[in-house]
Design an enzyme around this catalytic site. Structure first.
Site, PDB file in Angstrom:
ATOM      1  CE  LYS A  16      37.076  45.268  39.993  1.00  0.00           C
ATOM      2  NZ  LYS A  16      35.925  45.423  39.090  1.00  0.00           N
ATOM      3  CE  LYS A  67      45.968  37.996  49.446  1.00  0.00           C
ATOM      4  NZ  LYS A  67      46.399  39.645  49.394  1.00  0.00           N
ATOM      5  CG  ASP A 104      49.190  42.194  47.951  1.00  0.00           C
ATOM      6  OD1 ASP A 104      48.649  42.561  46.849  1.00  0.00           O
ATOM      7  OD2 ASP A 104      48.681  41.519  48.818  1.00  0.00           O
ATOM      8  N   GLY A 129      45.866  42.164  56.580  1.00  0.00           N
ATOM      9  CA  GLY A 129      46.852  42.032  55.766  1.00  0.00           C
ATOM     10  C   GLY A 129      47.305  42.948  54.618  1.00  0.00           C
ATOM     11  CB  ALA A 130      45.678  45.388  52.683  1.00  0.00           C
ATOM     12  CE1 TYR A 214      38.566  45.228  43.418  1.00  0.00           C
ATOM     13  CE2 TYR A 214      40.705  45.386  44.980  1.00  0.00           C
ATOM     14  CZ  TYR A 214      39.783  44.749  44.479  1.00  0.00           C
ATOM     15  OH  TYR A 214      39.781  43.336  44.564  1.00  0.00           O
ATOM     16  N   GLY A 235      42.432  52.610  44.242  1.00  0.00           N
ATOM     17  CA  GLY A 235      42.837  51.013  44.602  1.00  0.00           C
ATOM     18  C   GLY A 235      43.304  50.254  43.467  1.00  0.00           C
TER      19      GLY A 235
END
Ligand code: NAP
Length: 269
Positions: A16, A67, A104, A129-130, A214, A235
């Site tokens: 997105k 990442k 983030d 990771g989040a 999300y 999200g």
């Protein structure tokens, strides 16, 4: 050629980010582009070499699976390796070096910046990771205690200890404590993934429930929290928040956050 930034990953078609950055470039009348670029793991080093040689390249966002790999290919002047352990944004420094950073944690925190979390108790579902970016953000605002619920409990315990945080690592399915903030940072509840089954009744009336997933935007977790009349954060707020920090790094100007409602409508179409 115009100045440009881009998002790289493999796959990348689902991203997105082009819609978000494109909306802001149009809104501000900036004559630049933001595009999606598929880069395979084998091509990552060559990609960064081409960026170094391209004067119009302003920077890139990085998504799965690059990442961590990007950390070895760009300079880490802000200690991202030790903190979040992953790069989601690369920009060019004034001396020409490519610098990796991560927006983030800031993107996660911006929608809840008004909460006083010092000494409070948070529950985080997930230890990937989040979750790492979220624990970093929570450690910076002096959270008192974090309970992590994760399928792999050892990974959750390692995450807690890597930030020197007080708290517990528990298996998924454990009852929730009476926490002030509940964050889902796992893939559970995402389209195509198993659902997240939680009993929210132990949460106090002023608890905030935040789902970083999300797609869908209204997850079962958020619907449950809404039914209990708890404050919720979805999200897209984190997604837009992390993009806003990157946009400023790429184009040197803050995006028009007063147009978030219009942007959100565009993103959920
Ligand atoms: P990740 O590093 O792969 O971590 C995935 C997490 O989900 C881990 O905790 C993993 O548990 C858990 N998990 C995966 N499959 C599971 C299953 N079948 N049952 C139980 N647990 C499972 O992924 P990530 O990058 O952290 O992303 C996590 C979510 O955050 C995704 O939905 C992603 O789209 C979302 N996200 C949103 C934003 C935003 O801006 N809104 C930003 C980043 C990420 P184990 O540790 O046990 O494997």
């Amino acid at each position: 050629m115009k100045p440009y930034a881009e998002v790289i990953g493999d796959p990348i078609a689902h991203s997105k980010s082009p819609a978000i950055h494109g909306f802001w470039l149009d809104a501000l009348g900036i004559d630049a582009e933001y595009r999606a670029m598929r880069v395979s793991p084998d091509g990552l080093a060559a990609y960064f070499d081409s960026c170094r040689a391209d004067p119009e390249w302003r920077g890139c966002n990085i998504t799965i699976p690059h990442k961590q790999a990007a950390l070895d290919l760009v300079e880490d002047r802000g200690g991202v390796r030790q903190s979040i352990g992953a790069v989601n944004t690369v920009i060019r420094a004034e001396d020409g070096a490519l610098i990796g950073t991560n927006t983030d944690a800031g993107g996660f925190y911006s929608p809840i910046a008004g909460l006083d979390l010092e000494g409070r108790h948070a529950v985080v579902i997930g230890a990937g990771g989040a979750a790492r970016a979220i624990l970093f953000a929570l450690s910076k605002v002096g959270i008192g205690r974090v309970t992590i619920l994760n399928r792999n409990v050892l990974k959750a315990a390692a995450l807690l200890s890597s930030f020197g945080m007080k708290g517990d690592a528990m298996p998924l399915g454990s009852p929730l404590p009476a926490a002030d903030l509940l964050v889902n940072a796992s893939v559970l509840g995402m389209d195509g993934q198993p659902s997240l089954d939680l009993d929210l009744s132990p949460l106090p009336e002023d608890a905030v429930v935040y789902d970083v997933v999300y797609a869908p935007l209204e997850t079962r977790l958020l619907a449950q929290a809404r039914a209990r009349e708890l404050d919720i954060v979805d999200g897209l707020e984190m997604l837009i928040g992390q993009a806003a920090l990157a946009f400023e790094l790429f184009f040197g100007v803050e995006p028009p956050r007063d147009r978030d409602e219009e942007l959100r409508a565009l993103l959920v179409k």
